[in-house]
Design an enzyme around this catalytic site. Structure first.
Site, PDB file in Angstrom:
ATOM      1  N   LYS A   1       0.733  -1.160   0.161  1.00 28.66           N
ATOM      2  CA  LYS A   1       0.192   0.088  -0.041  1.00 28.66           C
ATOM      3  C   LYS A   1       0.912   1.116   0.307  1.00 28.66           C
ATOM      4  O   LYS A   1       0.297   2.370  -0.482  1.00 28.66           O
ATOM      5  CB  LYS A   1      -0.911   0.058   1.373  1.00 28.66           C
ATOM      6  CG  LYS A   1      -2.036  -0.874   1.088  1.00 28.66           C
ATOM      7  CD  LYS A   1      -3.201  -0.861   2.154  1.00 28.66           C
ATOM      8  CE  LYS A   1      -4.346  -1.398   2.078  1.00 28.66           C
ATOM      9  NZ  LYS A   1      -5.248  -1.452   3.157  1.00 28.66           N
TER      10      LYS A   1
ATOM     11  N   ASN B   1      -4.730   2.203  -1.651  1.00 29.45           N
ATOM     12  CA  ASN B   1      -5.486   0.954  -1.735  1.00 29.45           C
ATOM     13  C   ASN B   1      -6.140   0.780  -3.192  1.00 29.45           C
ATOM     14  O   ASN B   1      -6.637  -0.379  -3.443  1.00 29.45           O
ATOM     15  CB  ASN B   1      -6.384   0.467  -0.592  1.00 29.45           C
ATOM     16  CG  ASN B   1      -7.677   1.323  -0.678  1.00 29.45           C
ATOM     17  OD1 ASN B   1      -7.746   2.519  -1.071  1.00 29.45           O
ATOM     18  ND2 ASN B   1      -8.769   0.579  -0.267  1.00 29.45           N
TER      19      ASN B   1
ATOM     20  N   ALA C   1      -1.593   1.549  15.867  1.00 29.45           N
ATOM     21  CA  ALA C   1      -0.834   2.647  15.465  1.00 29.45           C
ATOM     22  C   ALA C   1      -0.398   2.117  13.985  1.00 29.45           C
ATOM     23  O   ALA C   1       0.717   2.846  13.429  1.00 29.45           O
ATOM     24  CB  ALA C   1       0.168   3.198  16.337  1.00 29.45           C
ATOM     25  N   GLY C   2      -0.890   1.319  13.382  1.00 27.72           N
ATOM     26  CA  GLY C   2      -0.592   0.901  12.065  1.00 27.72           C
ATOM     27  C   GLY C   2      -1.201   1.766  10.944  1.00 27.72           C
ATOM     28  O   GLY C   2      -1.753   2.770  11.073  1.00 27.72           O
TER      29      GLY C   2
ATOM     30  N   ALA D   1      -3.962   1.105   9.192  1.00 26.11           N
ATOM     31  CA  ALA D   1      -5.342   1.265   9.433  1.00 26.11           C
ATOM     32  C   ALA D   1      -5.610   2.236  10.293  1.00 26.11           C
ATOM     33  O   ALA D   1      -6.699   3.099  10.284  1.00 26.11           O
ATOM     34  CB  ALA D   1      -5.931  -0.115   9.696  1.00 26.11           C
TER      35      ALA D   1
ATOM     36  N   THR E   1       3.177  -1.086  21.298  1.00 29.80           N
ATOM     37  CA  THR E   1       4.500  -0.544  20.890  1.00 29.80           C
ATOM     38  C   THR E   1       4.496   0.916  20.985  1.00 29.80           C
ATOM     39  O   THR E   1       3.996   1.523  20.116  1.00 29.80           O
ATOM     40  CB  THR E   1       5.245  -0.993  19.632  1.00 29.80           C
ATOM     41  OG1 THR E   1       5.049  -2.440  19.428  1.00 29.80           O
ATOM     42  CG2 THR E   1       6.761  -0.648  19.664  1.00 29.80           C
TER      43      THR E   1
ATOM     44  N   GLY F   1     -15.943  -5.077  11.406  1.00 27.11           N
ATOM     45  CA  GLY F   1     -15.427  -4.792  10.296  1.00 27.11           C
ATOM     46  C   GLY F   1     -15.982  -4.791   8.868  1.00 27.11           C
ATOM     47  O   GLY F   1     -15.770  -4.416   7.911  1.00 27.11           O
TER      48      GLY F   1
HETATM   49  P1  ATR Z   1      -2.196  -2.384   9.480  1.00 27.97           P
HETATM   50  O1  ATR Z   1      -1.564  -1.796   8.271  1.00 27.97           O
HETATM   51  O2  ATR Z   1      -3.514  -3.319   9.006  1.00 27.97           O
HETATM   52  O3  ATR Z   1      -2.867  -1.361  10.503  1.00 27.97           O
HETATM   53  P2  ATR Z   1       0.245  -2.916  10.879  1.00 27.97           P
HETATM   54  O4  ATR Z   1       0.603  -1.581  10.115  1.00 27.97           O
HETATM   55  O5  ATR Z   1       1.023  -4.032  10.639  1.00 27.97           O
HETATM   56  O6  ATR Z   1      -1.295  -3.206  10.135  1.00 27.97           O
HETATM   57  O7  ATR Z   1      -0.196  -2.617  12.349  1.00 27.97           O
HETATM   58  C1  ATR Z   1      -0.794  -3.609  12.938  1.00 27.97           C
HETATM   59  C2  ATR Z   1      -1.429  -3.005  14.618  1.00 27.97           C
HETATM   60  O8  ATR Z   1      -1.717  -4.006  15.175  1.00 27.97           O
HETATM   61  C3  ATR Z   1       0.058  -2.394  15.264  1.00 27.97           C
HETATM   62  O9  ATR Z   1      -0.328  -1.322  15.795  1.00 27.97           O
HETATM   63  C4  ATR Z   1       0.256  -3.551  16.153  1.00 27.97           C
HETATM   64  O10 ATR Z   1       0.815  -3.014  17.143  1.00 27.97           O
HETATM   65  P3  ATR Z   1       2.560  -3.108  17.313  1.00 27.97           P
HETATM   66  O11 ATR Z   1       2.956  -1.732  16.660  1.00 27.97           O
HETATM   67  O12 ATR Z   1       2.872  -3.199  18.794  1.00 27.97           O
HETATM   68  O13 ATR Z   1       3.256  -4.350  16.528  1.00 27.97           O
HETATM   69  C5  ATR Z   1      -0.949  -4.183  16.516  1.00 27.97           C
HETATM   70  N1  ATR Z   1      -1.061  -5.373  16.909  1.00 27.97           N
HETATM   71  C6  ATR Z   1      -0.885  -6.342  16.404  1.00 27.97           C
HETATM   72  N2  ATR Z   1      -0.970  -7.604  17.028  1.00 27.97           N
HETATM   73  C7  ATR Z   1      -1.223  -7.186  18.311  1.00 27.97           C
HETATM   74  C8  ATR Z   1      -1.489  -7.833  19.628  1.00 27.97           C
HETATM   75  N3  ATR Z   1      -1.478  -9.133  19.524  1.00 27.97           N
HETATM   76  N4  ATR Z   1      -1.619  -7.190  20.723  1.00 27.97           N
HETATM   77  C9  ATR Z   1      -1.827  -5.623  20.551  1.00 27.97           C
HETATM   78  N5  ATR Z   1      -1.459  -4.922  19.335  1.00 27.97           N
HETATM   79  C10 ATR Z   1      -1.148  -5.611  18.245  1.00 27.97           C
END
Ligand code: ATR
Length: 291
Positions: A74, A95, A136-137, A139, A161, A253
């Protein structure tokens, strides 16, 4: 609904990503084209990591109508396009790509999809909302921009994180200073109890690990709040069940997935899909939904 018939005039739309086999986009997009009686077929293409620019070159040569882009391309796609919309530029992710007069133009329909989903599921927009975003990714960023553009009062961002939440907050502050803040674990419960809209944008609790939650179990959800997931499989996550049990109004969703697909199709076909057609599309998709 007449089924998609493939003939000499059938146009191609596709999805580029890796992996793509679990994507519902073909199911959704082919139903949309059938209901709208437009001669298009939608297919998924799994693109190897060093082959994205070749794939784009190929799609240009094939003069496809357009395509979707998903994880992990993306952001990477942007440098391969001729133009991108202001919203896609702000979100930093594309997207949806449309071929227009031989040019590839990038859009982002995720934020629009969330807007329409919230409106459809709750009957109201974001005006005055105090929002808490979990994650914070990519989405999280698209949804935060959606809330901010639509006049939410403020947004707090919480992430496992911390550094990533801080980075997203700093990024959003450039355009929305004063309305965005970072939420640390020690104030999380206080923030939850003062939020009107709580959105889980993390993958915690999805089909690959239904017992996970992005936050602890002792959360002060309450009546009058809205909790939303971007996860649609399962249809109710563990966190959503918890929010529901405490009286919060919840939606998953599915509607965002449907609405972002509708927005992409409208861009490719330059045609508005009216509400009665959206209802028909929604029920046809739900008929084929296995969860
Ligand atoms: P997307 O683009 O779909 O948002 P991404 O950029 O990989 O995907 O972001 C995934 C988000 O889900 C992140 O905020 C991630 O937290 P980290 O930055 O700590 O990795 C969060 N996430 C994924 N699995 C998790 C879990 N088991 N518990 C808490 N947060 C989670």
């Amino acid at each position: 609904m007449s089924r998609n018939k493939i003939d000499g005039g059938t146009g191609l739309i596709c999805l580029l990503g890796n992996p793509v086999t679990k994507s519902f986009s073909p199911q959704i997009q082919n139903i949309i084209s059938s209901v709208m009686n437009v001669n298009l077929i939608y297919l998924n293409f799994e693109i190897e990591h060093n082959q994205l620019s070749k794939a784009i070159e190929g799609l240009r040569a094939l003069k496809v109508k357009g395509f979707n882009v998903t994880i992990p391309y993306k952001e990477k796609i942007i440098e391969l396009l001729d133009e991108i919309s202001p919203e896609a530029k702000e979100i930093g992710a594309v997207n949806t790509v449309k071929m227009e007069d031989g040019k590839l133009i990038g859009y982002n329909t995720d934020w629009l999809g969330y807007y329409e989903a919230k409106l459809t599921c709750t009957g109201k927009g974001f005006e005055g909302d105090s929002v808490l975003i979990l994650g914070a990714g990519g989405a999280a960023k698209a949804i935060a921009i959606c809330c901010l553009k639509n006049n939410c009062a403020n947004i707090m961002i919480y992430n496992r994180t911390i550094e990533k939440a801080e980075e997203l907050v700093n990024n959003l502050m450039k355009n929305y200073s004063g309305r965005v803040n970072f939420c640390s674990i020690d104030i999380l419960n206080h923030v939850i109890s003062h939020s009107t809209l709580i959105i889980n944008t993390t993958s915690a609790g999805n089909y690959s690990n239904v017992n996970l939650m992005p936050i602890g179990e002792e959360v002060p959800f309450k009546k009058g709040q809205i909790f939303s997931e971007i996860i649609y499989n399962p249809s109710e996550t563990k966190l959503m069940k918890l929010a529901q049990s405490k009286g919060a109004f919840c939606f998953n969703g599915f509607e965002m997935l449907l609405q972002q697909a509708i927005k992409s199709w409208e861009i490719w076909c330059n045609k508005k899909i009216e509400l009665d057609k959206i209802e028909e599309i929604r029920s046809l998709i739900k008929e084929t939904w296995t969860f």
